[in-house]
Motif scaffolding. Structure first.
Motif, PDB file in Angstrom:
ATOM      1  N   ASP A  32       0.485  -1.353  -0.207  1.00  0.00           N
ATOM      2  CA  ASP A  32       0.014  -0.067  -0.030  1.00  0.00           C
ATOM      3  C   ASP A  32       0.957   1.149  -0.254  1.00  0.00           C
ATOM      4  O   ASP A  32       0.263   2.047  -1.095  1.00  0.00           O
ATOM      5  CB  ASP A  32      -0.944  -0.140   1.257  1.00  0.00           C
ATOM      6  N   ASP A  33       1.796   1.097   1.041  1.00  0.00           N
ATOM      7  CA  ASP A  33       3.026   2.146   0.958  1.00  0.00           C
ATOM      8  C   ASP A  33       3.825   2.617  -0.400  1.00  0.00           C
ATOM      9  O   ASP A  33       3.379   3.900  -0.698  1.00  0.00           O
ATOM     10  CB  ASP A  33       3.880   2.004   2.339  1.00  0.00           C
ATOM     11  N   ARG A  34       3.422   1.312  -1.503  1.00  0.00           N
ATOM     12  CA  ARG A  34       4.728   1.867  -2.628  1.00  0.00           C
ATOM     13  C   ARG A  34       3.618   2.328  -3.233  1.00  0.00           C
ATOM     14  O   ARG A  34       4.063   3.301  -4.622  1.00  0.00           O
ATOM     15  CB  ARG A  34       4.872  -0.172  -3.119  1.00  0.00           C
ATOM     16  N   ARG A  35       2.712   2.094  -3.367  1.00  0.00           N
ATOM     17  CA  ARG A  35       1.248   2.557  -4.470  1.00  0.00           C
ATOM     18  C   ARG A  35       1.640   3.990  -4.466  1.00  0.00           C
ATOM     19  O   ARG A  35       1.210   4.298  -4.856  1.00  0.00           O
ATOM     20  CB  ARG A  35       0.312   2.057  -4.242  1.00  0.00           C
ATOM     21  N   LEU A  36       1.475   4.141  -3.017  1.00  0.00           N
ATOM     22  CA  LEU A  36       0.924   5.527  -1.973  1.00  0.00           C
ATOM     23  C   LEU A  36       2.618   6.810  -3.634  1.00  0.00           C
ATOM     24  O   LEU A  36       2.655   7.721  -3.587  1.00  0.00           O
ATOM     25  CB  LEU A  36       1.170   5.732  -1.188  1.00  0.00           C
ATOM     26  N   VAL A  37       3.716   5.715  -2.559  1.00  0.00           N
ATOM     27  CA  VAL A  37       5.039   6.796  -3.397  1.00  0.00           C
ATOM     28  C   VAL A  37       4.613   6.727  -5.242  1.00  0.00           C
ATOM     29  O   VAL A  37       5.229   7.530  -5.871  1.00  0.00           O
ATOM     30  CB  VAL A  37       6.576   5.876  -3.585  1.00  0.00           C
ATOM     31  N   ASP A  38       3.933   5.450  -6.160  1.00  0.00           N
ATOM     32  CA  ASP A  38       4.179   5.434  -7.334  1.00  0.00           C
ATOM     33  C   ASP A  38       3.134   6.298  -7.582  1.00  0.00           C
ATOM     34  O   ASP A  38       3.570   7.009  -8.546  1.00  0.00           O
ATOM     35  CB  ASP A  38       3.426   4.046  -7.338  1.00  0.00           C
ATOM     36  N   LYS A  39       1.824   6.867  -6.273  1.00  0.00           N
ATOM     37  CA  LYS A  39       1.116   7.786  -6.869  1.00  0.00           C
ATOM     38  C   LYS A  39       1.725   8.905  -7.679  1.00  0.00           C
ATOM     39  O   LYS A  39       1.323   9.710  -8.085  1.00  0.00           O
ATOM     40  CB  LYS A  39       0.226   7.231  -6.811  1.00  0.00           C
ATOM     41  N   VAL A  40       2.519   9.423  -6.022  1.00  0.00           N
ATOM     42  CA  VAL A  40       3.143  10.947  -5.867  1.00  0.00           C
ATOM     43  C   VAL A  40       4.173  10.731  -7.136  1.00  0.00           C
ATOM     44  O   VAL A  40       4.471  11.952  -7.590  1.00  0.00           O
ATOM     45  CB  VAL A  40       4.184  10.245  -4.596  1.00  0.00           C
ATOM     46  N   LEU A  41       5.380   9.831  -7.332  1.00  0.00           N
ATOM     47  CA  LEU A  41       6.263  10.002  -8.587  1.00  0.00           C
ATOM     48  C   LEU A  41       5.050  10.073  -9.398  1.00  0.00           C
ATOM     49  O   LEU A  41       6.315  11.071 -10.270  1.00  0.00           O
ATOM     50  CB  LEU A  41       7.356   8.986  -8.850  1.00  0.00           C
TER      51      LEU A  41
END
Length: 118
Positions: free
Chosen positions: A105-114
């Motif tokens: 879930d945190d990876r998806r959030l970072v991906d979304k931000v990037l």
């Protein structure tokens, strides 16, 4: 070595003479038949005004100028989908390792931000 030699317009024979070695010895280094000793590597780097890091660690393309970046240190990494070499700083490596240890879930959030950064 060949890329650098060609950038400066030297033949193997001319460069070998400037480095006080035989053309055959130089050819063996350039074609990976023999490994040059440290003294030769230093002499080669000095001849072309390169640091040892630039000579050994940085990707020097025949289509670009010789890299003269003074920041670093960098660690070489190969991209899986190409032959390009990436040079990563310690902080970039730390970021990648932290990213890899994140829950999904945190990876998806970072991906979304990037991905939202233009």
């Amino acid at each position: 070595m060949k890329t650098i030699r060609n950038k400066f317009g030297y033949t193997q024979e001319v460069l070998a003479k400037k480095l006080n070695i035989s053309r055959q010895a130089y050819s063996n280094y350039e074609n990976y038949k023999r490994e040059p000793d440290l003294n030769f590597i230093i002499q080669f780097a000095q001849k072309f005004d390169l640091t040892l890091d630039q000579l050994v660690l940085q990707n020097i393309s025949p289509y670009e100028d010789v890299i003269r970046e003074q920041s670093g240190p960098y660690i070489a990494a190969i991209q899986d989908d190409s032959s390009k070499t990436l040079h990563l700083s310690e902080s970039e490596i730390e970021m990648i390792l932290k990213y890899r240890s994140l829950p999904d879930d945190d990876r998806r959030l970072v991906d979304k931000v990037l991905n939202s950064v233009q």
